[in-house]
Design an enzyme around this catalytic site. Sequence first.
Site, PDB file in Angstrom:
ATOM      1  N   ARG A 119       0.828  -1.213   0.000  1.00  0.00           N
ATOM      2  CA  ARG A 119       0.000   0.000   0.000  1.00  0.00           C
ATOM      3  C   ARG A 119       0.859   1.259   0.000  1.00  0.00           C
ATOM      4  O   ARG A 119       0.513   2.252  -0.638  1.00  0.00           O
ATOM      5  CB  ARG A 119      -0.905   0.009   1.240  1.00  0.00           C
ATOM      6  CG  ARG A 119      -2.030  -0.995   1.195  1.00  0.00           C
ATOM      7  CD  ARG A 119      -2.828  -0.960   2.480  1.00  0.00           C
ATOM      8  NE  ARG A 119      -2.009  -1.325   3.634  1.00  0.00           N
ATOM      9  CZ  ARG A 119      -2.439  -1.278   4.892  1.00  0.00           C
ATOM     10  NH1 ARG A 119      -3.657  -0.845   5.155  1.00  0.00           N
ATOM     11  NH2 ARG A 119      -1.653  -1.642   5.875  1.00  0.00           N
ATOM     12  N   ASP A 165      -2.786  -0.718  -3.362  1.00  0.00           N
ATOM     13  CA  ASP A 165      -3.698  -0.840  -2.233  1.00  0.00           C
ATOM     14  C   ASP A 165      -4.942  -1.548  -2.742  1.00  0.00           C
ATOM     15  O   ASP A 165      -5.685  -0.990  -3.566  1.00  0.00           O
ATOM     16  CB  ASP A 165      -4.045   0.554  -1.694  1.00  0.00           C
ATOM     17  CG  ASP A 165      -5.002   0.522  -0.504  1.00  0.00           C
ATOM     18  OD1 ASP A 165      -5.599  -0.540  -0.230  1.00  0.00           O
ATOM     19  OD2 ASP A 165      -5.163   1.566   0.147  1.00  0.00           O
ATOM     20  N   VAL A 166      -5.194  -2.752  -2.275  1.00  0.00           N
ATOM     21  CA  VAL A 166      -6.286  -3.557  -2.828  1.00  0.00           C
ATOM     22  C   VAL A 166      -7.657  -3.010  -2.464  1.00  0.00           C
ATOM     23  O   VAL A 166      -8.671  -3.481  -3.010  1.00  0.00           O
ATOM     24  CB  VAL A 166      -6.182  -5.040  -2.403  1.00  0.00           C
ATOM     25  CG1 VAL A 166      -4.861  -5.644  -2.845  1.00  0.00           C
ATOM     26  CG2 VAL A 166      -6.401  -5.208  -0.905  1.00  0.00           C
ATOM     27  N   SER A 212      -7.112 -19.556   4.401  1.00  0.00           N
ATOM     28  CA  SER A 212      -6.767 -20.052   5.723  1.00  0.00           C
ATOM     29  C   SER A 212      -7.599 -21.295   5.975  1.00  0.00           C
ATOM     30  O   SER A 212      -8.700 -21.448   5.416  1.00  0.00           O
ATOM     31  CB  SER A 212      -7.073 -18.994   6.789  1.00  0.00           C
ATOM     32  OG  SER A 212      -6.979 -19.543   8.095  1.00  0.00           O
ATOM     33  N   TYR A 235     -13.191 -12.538   9.735  1.00  0.00           N
ATOM     34  CA  TYR A 235     -12.019 -13.098   9.050  1.00  0.00           C
ATOM     35  C   TYR A 235     -12.338 -14.482   8.494  1.00  0.00           C
ATOM     36  O   TYR A 235     -12.085 -14.770   7.319  1.00  0.00           O
ATOM     37  CB  TYR A 235     -10.844 -13.175  10.020  1.00  0.00           C
ATOM     38  CG  TYR A 235      -9.578 -13.738   9.407  1.00  0.00           C
ATOM     39  CD1 TYR A 235      -8.713 -12.928   8.684  1.00  0.00           C
ATOM     40  CD2 TYR A 235      -9.263 -15.092   9.547  1.00  0.00           C
ATOM     41  CE1 TYR A 235      -7.563 -13.442   8.113  1.00  0.00           C
ATOM     42  CE2 TYR A 235      -8.117 -15.610   8.985  1.00  0.00           C
ATOM     43  CZ  TYR A 235      -7.266 -14.784   8.264  1.00  0.00           C
ATOM     44  OH  TYR A 235      -6.125 -15.313   7.696  1.00  0.00           O
ATOM     45  N   LYS A 282     -12.606 -15.627   4.408  1.00  0.00           N
ATOM     46  CA  LYS A 282     -11.761 -16.651   3.782  1.00  0.00           C
ATOM     47  C   LYS A 282     -12.609 -17.767   3.171  1.00  0.00           C
ATOM     48  O   LYS A 282     -12.225 -18.347   2.142  1.00  0.00           O
ATOM     49  CB  LYS A 282     -10.767 -17.212   4.800  1.00  0.00           C
ATOM     50  CG  LYS A 282      -9.740 -16.182   5.283  1.00  0.00           C
ATOM     51  CD  LYS A 282      -8.928 -15.587   4.130  1.00  0.00           C
ATOM     52  CE  LYS A 282      -7.797 -14.700   4.627  1.00  0.00           C
ATOM     53  NZ  LYS A 282      -6.987 -14.143   3.512  1.00  0.00           N
ATOM     54  N   VAL A 318       1.292 -19.532  11.257  1.00  0.00           N
ATOM     55  CA  VAL A 318       2.628 -18.985  11.025  1.00  0.00           C
ATOM     56  C   VAL A 318       2.956 -17.888  12.037  1.00  0.00           C
ATOM     57  O   VAL A 318       2.087 -17.136  12.483  1.00  0.00           O
ATOM     58  CB  VAL A 318       2.731 -18.431   9.585  1.00  0.00           C
ATOM     59  CG1 VAL A 318       4.155 -17.963   9.284  1.00  0.00           C
ATOM     60  CG2 VAL A 318       2.297 -19.494   8.580  1.00  0.00           C
ATOM     61  N   ASP A 366       3.024 -11.183  12.457  1.00  0.00           N
ATOM     62  CA  ASP A 366       2.446 -10.142  13.309  1.00  0.00           C
ATOM     63  C   ASP A 366       0.959 -10.399  13.539  1.00  0.00           C
ATOM     64  O   ASP A 366       0.425 -10.065  14.608  1.00  0.00           O
ATOM     65  CB  ASP A 366       2.644  -8.767  12.672  1.00  0.00           C
ATOM     66  CG  ASP A 366       4.093  -8.314  12.697  1.00  0.00           C
ATOM     67  OD1 ASP A 366       4.892  -8.919  13.442  1.00  0.00           O
ATOM     68  OD2 ASP A 366       4.430  -7.368  11.971  1.00  0.00           O
ATOM     69  N   ASN A 421      -0.444 -13.083  14.129  1.00  0.00           N
ATOM     70  CA  ASN A 421      -0.619 -14.106  15.158  1.00  0.00           C
ATOM     71  C   ASN A 421       0.088 -13.755  16.465  1.00  0.00           C
ATOM     72  O   ASN A 421       0.403 -14.628  17.264  1.00  0.00           O
ATOM     73  CB  ASN A 421      -0.125 -15.463  14.636  1.00  0.00           C
ATOM     74  CG  ASN A 421      -1.032 -16.018  13.570  1.00  0.00           C
ATOM     75  OD1 ASN A 421      -2.253 -15.835  13.623  1.00  0.00           O
ATOM     76  ND2 ASN A 421      -0.453 -16.679  12.578  1.00  0.00           N
TER      77      ASN A 421
END
Length: 249
Positions: free
Chosen positions: A37, A62-63, A144, A168, A172, A201, A204, A206
């Site tokens: 971004r 930036d999506v 995920s 979230y 997904k 993984v 950040d 997590n």
Amino acid sequence: MSNTDKVALVTGATRGIGRETVRQLAEAGVHTILAGRNRDKAVEAALELQAKGLPVEAVALDVTDPASIAAAAKEIEQRHGKLDILVNNAGILVDDPAKGVSGQSLQTWRTTFDTNLFGLVETTQAFLPLLRKSEAGRIVNVSSLLGSISEHQNPASFIYEFKGVPAYNVSKSAVNAWTVHLAHELKDTGIKVNTIHPGYVQTDMNKSGDQQNGELSVPEGARTSVQLALIGNDGPTGGYFYFDQVLPW
């Protein structure tokens, strides 16, 4: 088609799994475009990888911004005339686990879907014309295991009780469904579309305060994306993968 002839784009790539995906693709010889971004951060990350001798360049993307997506697509078309690999890695998690499933604000849902689904769809639409110019286009959507409806209904699954980030999770699930539909549309072309679970993984996303959670290192977390990005013409399409494991929808 050798890897050195390929051009890849990875979104959300200034840090974490995205940046590592860029590194691994570039190490495999692919000319890889690192998208972020913030242009300055993207350039800084790309320069660090270039200093290691890797074929990496930067682009601002930036999506959640249609103008940014369109500008990036135009810039890449002017630079390269095609795109061989698109890794839709950009994603956010903004749920408040303390609010549960029904307590998340509508703004949380909208913000999550703007990046994780609508941004992914719009980015893919913008780059499909360039992917159609590739001899063997590849689209990898970073999802995920939390998007698996089957696993959420399976009491034996470790995600069975993991319902505290519903926006979230559902975003997904939607990414998985989009993958199936797009793969079907493109089944008679050379473009293959798959979705992946990177694993739990150490990123950040997590972190809990200063506590780093996760079972896999960041390099391990990028492996499935890279693997699906580099599949041959006999590789799968319309699938949901974690390393070599096919996941249940």
